[in-house]
Design a protein around this motif. Structure first.
Motif, PDB file in Angstrom:
ATOM      1  N   SER A   4      29.976   3.783  20.527  1.00 29.99           N
ATOM      2  CA  SER A   4      29.939   2.467  19.887  1.00 29.99           C
ATOM      3  C   SER A   4      28.836   2.381  18.838  1.00 29.99           C
ATOM      4  O   SER A   4      28.860   1.502  18.000  1.00 29.99           O
ATOM      5  N   ASN A   5      27.874   3.305  18.866  1.00 29.62           N
ATOM      6  CA  ASN A   5      26.782   3.248  17.893  1.00 29.62           C
ATOM      7  C   ASN A   5      26.935   4.296  16.785  1.00 29.62           C
ATOM      8  O   ASN A   5      25.989   4.621  16.101  1.00 29.62           O
ATOM      9  N   SER A   6      28.134   4.830  16.619  1.00 27.19           N
ATOM     10  CA  SER A   6      28.376   5.827  15.576  1.00 27.19           C
ATOM     11  C   SER A   6      28.383   5.159  14.201  1.00 27.19           C
ATOM     12  O   SER A   6      28.866   4.042  14.045  1.00 27.19           O
ATOM     13  N   SER A   7      27.812   5.840  13.223  1.00 28.27           N
ATOM     14  CA  SER A   7      27.818   5.311  11.859  1.00 28.27           C
ATOM     15  C   SER A   7      29.016   5.813  11.072  1.00 28.27           C
ATOM     16  O   SER A   7      29.145   5.525   9.891  1.00 28.27           O
ATOM     17  N   ILE A   8      29.905   6.558  11.724  1.00 32.33           N
ATOM     18  CA  ILE A   8      31.112   7.081  11.065  1.00 32.33           C
ATOM     19  C   ILE A   8      32.329   6.447  11.697  1.00 32.33           C
ATOM     20  O   ILE A   8      32.494   6.476  12.918  1.00 32.33           O
ATOM     21  N   ASP A   9      33.170   5.840  10.880  1.00 32.68           N
ATOM     22  CA  ASP A   9      34.416   5.251  11.341  1.00 32.68           C
ATOM     23  C   ASP A   9      35.577   5.984  10.678  1.00 32.68           C
ATOM     24  O   ASP A   9      35.630   6.079   9.452  1.00 32.68           O
ATOM     25  N   VAL A  10      36.501   6.495  11.489  1.00 34.87           N
ATOM     26  CA  VAL A  10      37.689   7.155  10.957  1.00 34.87           C
ATOM     27  C   VAL A  10      38.738   6.086  10.722  1.00 34.87           C
ATOM     28  O   VAL A  10      39.027   5.277  11.602  1.00 34.87           O
TER      29      VAL A  10
ATOM     30  N   LEU B 105      37.286   8.331   6.030  1.00 35.99           N
ATOM     31  CA  LEU B 105      36.271   7.791   6.907  1.00 35.99           C
ATOM     32  C   LEU B 105      35.255   7.001   6.106  1.00 35.99           C
ATOM     33  O   LEU B 105      35.140   7.156   4.900  1.00 35.99           O
ATOM     34  N   THR B 106      34.567   6.121   6.796  1.00 40.37           N
ATOM     35  CA  THR B 106      33.497   5.355   6.166  1.00 40.37           C
ATOM     36  C   THR B 106      32.209   5.665   6.901  1.00 40.37           C
ATOM     37  O   THR B 106      32.196   5.887   8.109  1.00 40.37           O
ATOM     38  N   ILE B 107      31.122   5.702   6.169  1.00 44.40           N
ATOM     39  CA  ILE B 107      29.816   5.970   6.741  1.00 44.40           C
ATOM     40  C   ILE B 107      28.949   4.749   6.477  1.00 44.40           C
ATOM     41  O   ILE B 107      28.824   4.300   5.345  1.00 44.40           O
ATOM     42  N   SER B 108      28.358   4.210   7.521  1.00 51.18           N
ATOM     43  CA  SER B 108      27.545   3.007   7.360  1.00 51.18           C
ATOM     44  C   SER B 108      26.247   3.171   8.134  1.00 51.18           C
ATOM     45  O   SER B 108      26.101   4.076   8.949  1.00 51.18           O
TER      46      SER B 108
END
Length: 79
Positions: free
Chosen positions: A56-62, A69-72
Motif C-alpha cells: 500500500s505504500n508503493s510509489s509505483i502504480d501499474v 505505470l506512474t511513479i509518485s
C-alpha cells in the motif's frame, strides 16, 4: 514541345522532392527508434512476480493496460 519540356522538368522536381522527403523520413524514423531504445534501457522494468505482493505504500502504480505505470512520491534516501 514546350509543354513536354515543362512536364519533364516538373517530374524531375517532384522526384527530387520525393527523394528528399524519403531521406528526411528515414532520418527521423531512425532517431525515433534510437530514442525509444534509450528510454527502454533507462527505465528497464520487469513485470511484477507473484511473490512481490501488493504494497500500500508503493510509489509505483501499474495502470490497467499492464504496460504503463506512474511513479509518485519522494524517495527519502535519494537527493
Amino acid at each position: 514541345k514546350a509543354r513536354s519540356e515543362e512536364r519533364d522538368r516538373r517530374i524531375v522536381e517532384l522526384e527530387t522532392a520525393l527523394l528528399n522527403g524519403e531521406r528526411i523520413r528515414r532520418t527521423m524514423h531512425n532517431r525515433i527508434q534510437e530514442l525509444r531504445g534509450n528510454i527502454r534501457v533507462f527505465v528497464r522494468t520487469r513485470p511484477f512476480l507473484p511473490g512481490d505482493g501488493i504494497s500500500s505504500n508503493s510509489s509505483i502504480d501499474v495502470l490497467p493496460d499492464g504496460e504503463s505505470l506512474t511513479i509518485s512520491g519522494n524517495n527519502p534516501g535519494k537527493n
